[in-house]
Write an enzyme that holds these catalytic residues in place. Sequence first.
Site, PDB file in Angstrom:
ATOM      1  N   CYS A  36      43.644  67.383  50.303  1.00 43.89           N
ATOM      2  CA  CYS A  36      43.720  66.260  51.249  1.00 43.89           C
ATOM      3  C   CYS A  36      43.734  64.921  50.530  1.00 43.89           C
ATOM      4  CB  CYS A  36      42.588  66.344  52.256  1.00 43.89           C
ATOM      5  SG  CYS A  36      40.938  66.541  51.534  1.00 43.89           S
ATOM      6  N   PHE A  37      42.808  64.708  49.603  1.00 40.92           N
ATOM      7  CA  PHE A  37      42.863  63.484  48.804  1.00 40.92           C
ATOM      8  C   PHE A  37      44.169  63.424  48.014  1.00 40.92           C
ATOM      9  CE2 PHE A  37      38.075  63.307  48.930  1.00 40.92           C
ATOM     10  CZ  PHE A  37      37.980  62.051  49.487  1.00 40.92           C
TER      11      PHE A  37
END
Length: 343
Positions: free
Chosen positions: A152-153
Amino acid sequence: MKAVRVGVIGGAGYVGGELLRLLSGHPAATIAAVTSRSHADRPVTDAHPHLRGLAGLRFAAELAPAGLDCVFLAGGHGEAMGRMTSLIERAGPACRIVDLSGDFRLRDASLYPVWYGREHSAPELLGSFVYGLSELNREAIRAATRVANPGCFATALSLALGPLASAGIAGRARITAVTGSSGSGVIPGAGTHHPTREGTLRAYKPLQHQHVPEVEALLDALAGKSSLRLSLVPVSGPLVRGIYAVCQVDIPEGMTEAELRDRYERAYAGAPFVRLGAAPPDLKTVVGSNHCDLHVSVRDGSAAVIAALDNLVKGAAGQAVQNMNLMLGLEEALGLDRPGAYP
């Protein structure tokens, strides 16, 4: 329209629930099976009460992949590497595989003890997975049979920094990124449980988050040489969903904001889910959607690139479905081109 049959391994968590939600509304996909060892033989609605349209679907303990067009693995880090060899053998060469864990994102097996705290149990398979960030690796994904879905990051930072790397800009990217509690998974911990996060901010894993090496590897590939190096400070925020990343990079003297914006517009001209805005993004405008909103500002040789996305959708399940679409020859945005909920 081509009809596809899919299976989900590890479907009881938040990411698994988002996969089921998106796939249940996908016009070409049929959910043939979903597994969960913790919820075996129980209805899917026991774990995901909002998915009442799937009331007839039950969790199985194990997946039989034969005859499926695509299998998603949505379990925790370390689980996919232990089952992948068997899954590939049983699924056959026509079945596409999308792994949403970190188990196959890095090509170098020696990095796993450093960043994930474990040896890789299937290093011979690392080279067979394509990194699945559609906007920056689209053609390779189209030709792939196995995809490693980005973190996600990593999705937010790669979309924010990719055009800079492609332009040959190197050096240090200094990043502060706030994330919601759903990114910590369905099982609460002392430092991740939402009641302990509400009303406060707390940095964690400063300069040592496991998504750093996958972003740096992608940026190097885009640049064709050593590119940006990341100093990432993740921050646990008092929100359930979303990632809001502020990236600061020194740029060549004389480069203007208009020039840099033009590079981003050209980089994402064919990307249905990346939106470049004139003002910094509002996280509420992307939550629940597969969009990533970007903003670029330049002053005195410094660029600030801000990215906002939903960690469970564009940062996980939505990106996985986008990859499935590309791998199976479907329209890239099929089943995903919908707005989030606002406010």
